[in-house]
Design a protein around this motif. Structure first.
Motif, PDB file in Angstrom:
ATOM      1  N   LYS A   1       0.169 -11.517 -11.060  1.00  0.00           N
ATOM      2  CA  LYS A   1      -1.075 -12.278 -10.827  1.00  0.00           C
ATOM      3  C   LYS A   1      -2.301 -11.462 -11.199  1.00  0.00           C
ATOM      4  CE  LYS A   1       0.744 -15.940  -8.801  1.00  0.00           C
ATOM      5  NZ  LYS A   1       0.608 -17.268  -9.409  1.00  0.00           N
ATOM      6  N   VAL A   2      -2.377 -10.281 -10.592  1.00  0.00           N
ATOM      7  CA  VAL A   2      -3.486  -9.361 -10.854  1.00  0.00           C
ATOM      8  C   VAL A   2      -2.848  -7.969 -10.854  1.00  0.00           C
ATOM      9  CG1 VAL A   2      -5.672  -8.432  -9.995  1.00  0.00           C
ATOM     10  CG2 VAL A   2      -5.129 -10.846  -9.621  1.00  0.00           C
ATOM     11  N   GLY A   3      -2.943  -7.275 -11.947  1.00  0.00           N
ATOM     12  CA  GLY A   3      -2.227  -6.003 -12.091  1.00  0.00           C
ATOM     13  C   GLY A   3      -2.563  -5.011 -10.992  1.00  0.00           C
ATOM     14  N   PRO A   4      -1.545  -4.573 -10.201  1.00  0.00           N
ATOM     15  CA  PRO A   4      -1.819  -3.618  -9.121  1.00  0.00           C
ATOM     16  C   PRO A   4      -1.844  -2.175  -9.619  1.00  0.00           C
ATOM     17  CG  PRO A   4       0.370  -4.644  -8.896  1.00  0.00           C
ATOM     18  CD  PRO A   4      -0.143  -4.967 -10.257  1.00  0.00           C
TER      19      PRO A   4
ATOM     20  N   ARG B   1       2.596   2.079   2.795  1.00  0.00           N
ATOM     21  CA  ARG B   1       1.506   1.110   2.935  1.00  0.00           C
ATOM     22  C   ARG B   1       2.016  -0.308   3.179  1.00  0.00           C
ATOM     23  NH1 ARG B   1      -3.805   0.515   1.572  1.00  0.00           N
ATOM     24  NH2 ARG B   1      -4.092   2.404   0.366  1.00  0.00           N
ATOM     25  N   VAL B   2       3.134  -0.662   2.515  1.00  0.00           N
ATOM     26  CA  VAL B   2       3.499  -2.089   2.492  1.00  0.00           C
ATOM     27  C   VAL B   2       4.690  -2.463   3.381  1.00  0.00           C
ATOM     28  CG1 VAL B   2       2.566  -2.393   0.156  1.00  0.00           C
ATOM     29  CG2 VAL B   2       5.001  -1.826   0.457  1.00  0.00           C
ATOM     30  N   ALA B   3       5.366  -1.455   3.952  1.00  0.00           N
ATOM     31  CA  ALA B   3       6.599  -1.745   4.711  1.00  0.00           C
ATOM     32  C   ALA B   3       6.375  -2.825   5.767  1.00  0.00           C
ATOM     33  CB  ALA B   3       7.126  -0.464   5.355  1.00  0.00           C
ATOM     34  N   LYS B   4       5.199  -2.777   6.406  1.00  0.00           N
ATOM     35  CA  LYS B   4       4.953  -3.728   7.502  1.00  0.00           C
ATOM     36  C   LYS B   4       4.859  -5.171   7.004  1.00  0.00           C
ATOM     37  CE  LYS B   4      -0.041  -2.705   7.475  1.00  0.00           C
ATOM     38  NZ  LYS B   4       0.022  -1.862   6.263  1.00  0.00           N
TER      39      LYS B   4
ATOM     40  N   ALA C   1     -13.127 -10.251 -10.378  1.00  0.00           N
ATOM     41  CA  ALA C   1     -13.438  -8.865 -10.004  1.00  0.00           C
ATOM     42  C   ALA C   1     -13.042  -8.606  -8.555  1.00  0.00           C
ATOM     43  CB  ALA C   1     -14.924  -8.591 -10.202  1.00  0.00           C
ATOM     44  N   LEU C   2     -13.309  -9.592  -7.673  1.00  0.00           N
ATOM     45  CA  LEU C   2     -12.946  -9.424  -6.261  1.00  0.00           C
ATOM     46  C   LEU C   2     -11.422  -9.382  -6.111  1.00  0.00           C
ATOM     47  CD1 LEU C   2     -13.664  -9.301  -3.260  1.00  0.00           C
ATOM     48  CD2 LEU C   2     -13.697 -11.821  -3.229  1.00  0.00           C
TER      49      LEU C   2
ATOM     50  N   ALA D   1      -6.915  -2.098  -4.083  1.00  0.00           N
ATOM     51  CA  ALA D   1      -7.010  -1.374  -2.810  1.00  0.00           C
ATOM     52  C   ALA D   1      -5.689  -1.470  -2.038  1.00  0.00           C
ATOM     53  CB  ALA D   1      -8.151  -1.945  -1.971  1.00  0.00           C
ATOM     54  N   GLU D   2      -5.068  -2.637  -2.081  1.00  0.00           N
ATOM     55  CA  GLU D   2      -3.833  -2.861  -1.309  1.00  0.00           C
ATOM     56  C   GLU D   2      -2.622  -2.168  -1.926  1.00  0.00           C
ATOM     57  OE1 GLU D   2      -3.070  -4.420   1.635  1.00  0.00           O
ATOM     58  OE2 GLU D   2      -5.232  -4.243   1.869  1.00  0.00           O
TER      59      GLU D   2
END
Ligand SMILES: NC(=O)c1ccc[n+]([C@@H]2O[C@H](COP(=O)([O-])OP(=O)(O)OC[C@H]3O[C@@H](n4cnc5c(N)ncnc54)[C@H](OP(=O)(O)O)[C@@H]3O)[C@@H](O)[C@H]2O)c1
Length: 272
Positions: A154-157, A214-217, A258-259, A266-267
């Motif tokens: 969707k949006v490159g992380p 960061r993402v386990a939860k 941009a947002l 950030a995520e």
């Protein structure tokens, strides 16, 4: 390995689904969900022992066979798959292109050969698997190709340059196939599934350790994605996101790219 008689011939009852990457994670869960719903399965991956163990488990509910393949060797896929299907009299009604792997790290730490392997397993293998079975599906006017993509399309992380690019290509080819062969005319459906963060061995690759913190939860069970993917057979749709509320990123992206980019970046940054 031979498939029990019930899954053979073009009128096969039960219908047959091919599942790549069936030795673990979401592929394994997809195969279990299919068997629960009475589908015969052809399981593909590299780890034969895991495929054999799963196939024997599935046979309690429906026929199952295995085909050990390294999907990185994309040049061999069409002949190997067509040869196996023909030799065993198997006619697939569905194809789940689910095999894949990832890498997490800065672009400059992603060598070209990693990009090439990501491209082969995550994108080209699905293209070649589709090439192997699509002509038959179109001829019979019955079939469904379901590709496991990723929310990262969707949006490159952060840290997913090669991976997200390979999955974005998979999304694009799925959309192209659906445009070329509208289901109403062809009888064949095309779908892609965008899982979010799923608790599988995908995250066991050492590069993912800083992201996992960061993402386990937020991680969901592979069974949840499998149910959504298999549901597509009964209620076809081009795209499904799991969990569904991750689609909010589409809305944010539509209003402010941009947002959306700032949120995703950030995520997805590593935690120290
Ligand atoms: N976990 C997540 O959060 C997440 C999120 C979005 C998308 N995805 C995608 O979901 C799919 C399934 O991943 P998973 O999370 O279930 O991870 P997993 O448990 O690591 O499963 C990956 C599967 O792909 C197979 N595979 C990998 N390389 C292969 C190769 N060269 N040849 C044949 N098979 C190969 C593996 O089998 P062998 O090792 O036995 O070959 C395994 O069965 C992948 O396409 C992944 O990119 C995962």
């Amino acid at each position: 390995m031979a498939m029990p008689e019930a899954a053979r011939s073009s009128d096969s009852v039960p219908p047959l689904a091919i599942v790549t990457g069936a030795s673990s994670g979401m592929g394994r869960s997809i195969a279990l969900e299919l068997a629960r719903r009475g589908w015969a399965t052809l399981l593909i991956a590299r780890r034969t022992a895991l495929l054999e163990a799963l196939a024997s488990e599935l046979r309690a509910s429906a026929p199952s066979a295995i085909l050990t393949m390294d999907l990185c060797e994309t040049g061999a896929i069409v002949d190997t798959v067509r040869g196996f299907l023909a030799a065993n009299g198997l006619v697939p009604r569905a194809l789940f292109n689910n095999a894949g792997f990832g890498f997490y790290g800065p672009f400059l730490e992603q060598p070209t050969d990693l990009h090439e392997r990501l491209w082969r397993v995550n994108y080209l293998a699905a293209v070649e698997m589709t090439r192997a079975v699509l002509p038959g599906m179109l001829e019979r006017r019955k079939g469904h190709v379901i590709n496991t993509a990723s929310m990262s399309t969707k949006v490159g992380p952060w840290g997913h340059a090669g991976y997200a690019a390979s999955k974005a290509a998979l999304v694009s080819v799925t959309q192209g196939l659906a445009a070329e062969h509208p289901a109403r005319a062809s009888g064949v459906h095309f779908s892609f599934v965008n899982p979010g963060i799923v608790r599988t061995s995908y995250f066991e690759a050492s590069s993912f350790a800083p992201l996992w913190k960061r993402v386990a939860k937020r991680a969901i069970a592979p069974e949840r994605v499998a149910r959504a993917a298999v549901n597509l057979l009964e209620r076809p749709r081009l795209q499904v996101c799991v969990p569904w509320y991750y689609r909010a990123i589409d809305a944010i992206d539509a209003v402010s790219p941009a947002l959306a980019h700032r949120i995703v970046a950030a995520e997805s940054r590593p935690l120290p």
